[in-house]
Structures are given as structure tokens and as C-alpha cells.
Design a protein around this motif. Sequence first.
Motif, short mmCIF file in Angstrom:
data_model
loop_
_atom_site.label_atom_id
_atom_site.label_comp_id
_atom_site.label_asym_id
_atom_site.label_seq_id
_atom_site.Cartn_x
_atom_site.Cartn_y
_atom_site.Cartn_z
N ALA B 24 0.83 -1.19 0.07
CA ALA B 24 0.12 0.07 -0.16
C ALA B 24 0.95 1.34 0.01
O ALA B 24 0.67 2.07 -0.71
CB ALA B 24 -1.00 -0.06 1.19
N LEU B 28 0.90 4.18 -2.75
CA LEU B 28 0.71 5.58 -2.42
C LEU B 28 1.65 6.56 -2.82
O LEU B 28 1.32 7.67 -3.34
CB LEU B 28 0.66 6.00 -0.81
CG LEU B 28 -0.51 5.68 0.02
CD1 LEU B 28 -0.34 5.88 1.36
CD2 LEU B 28 -1.62 6.50 -0.73
N ILE B 62 -5.18 14.72 1.36
CA ILE B 62 -6.19 13.47 1.21
C ILE B 62 -4.93 12.33 1.48
O ILE B 62 -5.24 11.24 1.96
CB ILE B 62 -6.89 13.23 -0.28
CG1 ILE B 62 -8.01 14.45 0.03
CG2 ILE B 62 -7.39 12.04 -0.75
CD1 ILE B 62 -8.73 14.53 -1.22
N LEU B 65 -4.22 11.39 4.68
CA LEU B 65 -5.19 10.54 5.33
C LEU B 65 -4.87 9.12 5.15
O LEU B 65 -5.16 8.34 6.06
CB LEU B 65 -6.65 11.08 4.88
CG LEU B 65 -7.48 11.99 5.71
CD1 LEU B 65 -8.65 12.54 4.93
CD2 LEU B 65 -7.79 11.80 7.13
N PHE B 66 -4.61 8.79 3.95
CA PHE B 66 -4.31 7.46 3.55
C PHE B 66 -3.08 6.69 4.12
O PHE B 66 -3.25 5.87 4.79
CB PHE B 66 -4.03 7.47 2.15
CG PHE B 66 -5.19 7.10 1.18
CD1 PHE B 66 -5.85 5.94 1.05
CD2 PHE B 66 -5.80 8.26 0.32
CE1 PHE B 66 -7.04 5.58 0.22
CE2 PHE B 66 -6.97 8.01 -0.15
CZ PHE B 66 -7.70 6.95 -0.39
N VAL B 69 -4.26 6.25 7.89
CA VAL B 69 -4.88 4.82 8.15
C VAL B 69 -3.93 3.58 7.70
O VAL B 69 -4.10 2.55 8.64
CB VAL B 69 -6.17 4.93 7.05
CG1 VAL B 69 -6.83 3.62 6.85
CG2 VAL B 69 -7.12 5.72 7.50
N ILE B 70 -3.28 3.80 6.83
CA ILE B 70 -2.19 2.44 6.63
C ILE B 70 -1.48 2.14 7.85
O ILE B 70 -1.04 1.17 8.27
CB ILE B 70 -1.38 2.50 5.21
CG1 ILE B 70 -2.28 2.40 4.22
CG2 ILE B 70 -0.41 1.82 5.15
CD1 ILE B 70 -1.68 3.24 2.74
N MET B 72 -2.09 3.18 10.87
CA MET B 72 -2.83 2.63 12.12
C MET B 72 -3.29 1.12 11.73
O MET B 72 -3.26 0.43 12.66
CB MET B 72 -4.13 3.49 12.00
CG MET B 72 -4.26 4.60 12.84
SD MET B 72 -5.86 5.39 13.18
CE MET B 72 -6.31 4.40 14.53
N ILE B 73 -3.52 0.69 10.60
CA ILE B 73 -3.98 -0.68 10.24
C ILE B 73 -3.00 -1.50 10.71
O ILE B 73 -2.78 -2.47 11.08
CB ILE B 73 -4.51 -0.71 8.89
CG1 ILE B 73 -5.82 -0.26 8.89
CG2 ILE B 73 -4.47 -2.15 8.37
CD1 ILE B 73 -6.65 -0.31 7.42
#
Lengths: 102, 174
Positions: B24, B28, B62, B65-66, B69-70, B72-73
Motif C-alpha cells: 500500500a 501511495l 487526502i 489521510l491514506f 490509516v495505513i 494505524m492498520i
Amino acid sequence: MTSVPAEYGLILAALLFAIGLAGVLARRNIIFILLSIEIMLNAAGLAFISAGSKWGQADGQVMFIFILVMAAAEVSVGLAIVLQLFHRIRTVNSDEANTMRG
Amino acid sequence: MTFFYISAAVALISSVLAISRSNAVHALLYAIVSLLSVALIFFMLGAPFAAALEVVIYAGAIMVLFVFVIMMISSGPGSTQQERRWMNFRLWIGPSVLSAVLIIELFAVISPPREPMSAKPVIESKQVGIALMGPYMLGVELSSLLLTAGLVGAYHLGKRKDDAAQTEDVTIHD
């Protein structure tokens, strides 16, 4: 230097949109699906800017700003859903999220 | 015209790479390069304000934000090892080369003995602002409503309902 014809911008927008659509259809990771949706929205914005540049009007950029606002709202809610989904099913594979509680 | 072809090629290549990477973070990086090249195309099409917005909001906010989240996951045991693999230098070569093409092109475009980029008139931000606050006033109000709805929705969805989440986890995993 000759100017960029608006048709070329529209063709590029169509190609980028097709790439984003292929990403949405092919990937199963939700983050990649959201990323592909961003590419598609960006292609739509490029089409608006090309058209606005062809006619020399500011309306194309106004519509681009609206697309930008929509993309920001969409991606914030979408990523919040991804976090909530990961919190519940411990994966970001969209095929795993096939159960509903009703 | 040549500049347009180079930017379009970079946009297409980086978009294809962005949707086809398995990692991911690599995807990005390529997506950011794609957005930057589209911003350069906006600049050539006589829309400098849209180009600036593209860099600031799309490639800036934006994508942050991606990344958020990546990260955090992927937190948890073994994530340090994973990050070390992500920070491998070879992975940065592809996006760096594409970005270098873009920045060379940008310098060529804005260098002082400047040929007219296009016969098209540049649409300044002043005209965009007049259009936004004039005939598109209703659209601006609606987009403010949309942003508020997005804010409330993201807050509601992102809220950790710990007690409820625990019981729900049990029922879901049954």
C-alpha cells in the motif's frame, strides 16, 4: 509551441478514469479501492479543467473545486469506515466483509 | 505540447503502477506522483489555481489521510520489521525518477525566457472566485453542508465504542 488541444486532455482523462475503474474492479483491498476512486475523481476533474480551458471560462475550475470538496468528504468517511471495519473483522479484504447484521 | 506528452506519460505510468502494487505504501507514492503530474497538466491548461489546489489538497491532505490509516492498520507486533522493509532505498527509485522528470519539466516551464505555454488564456483565481461567489453561491453553500456531513460522519464512525465493540466482536466472530 502549439497549444494543447482540449481533446488530448479529455483523452487523458478517459484513460486515467479507465485505469481507476480497472483498479476498483480488480483489487480486493479496500484501501486500494479508495485510492482507485481518487484516481477516477481526479480524472473527472481533469476533464472539467480541459473543457473549461477550451472555452476560456472559469466554470471548469469551479466544478473542479466542487469535485475536490466531494472527494475530501468521501475519503474521510470512507477511511473511517475502513478503520471501523478493520476494528471488527481484522482485515481490509472487502470479500471478508460479506455479512450483515439486521 | 511536448511537455503535455511527458506529463501525460508520467501520469499514466504512475497510475498503472499505483493500482498494481501489492504494497500500500508503494502504491501511495505512485499515486502522489500521478496527482503531481496531473497538477502540472492543469498548469499547462491555464489553470494555476486548480494546480495549486491539486497539490495542496489531493497530494497533501487526502494522501496524508491514506498514510494515517495505513499506519494505524499495520501497527502491532512486527510492524517495525515491516517498516524497515518499506524504507528500503530501492523502493524509492521508481517514484523518485518519475518525480525528477516532473520537476525538470516544471523548471523548463517556468524558466525566465518563457515561451507562451499555450495560446490559451490563463484563467486566474480572481475569475474563479468571482464565479464561486456569484452564480455558484448555492453550490458553495451545499459543499459546506457536505463537508459538515463528512465531518460528523467521520467522527461518528471513528468513535471507539469500546464496551459495545467488545460484545459485537464476540457476536460477529461466533
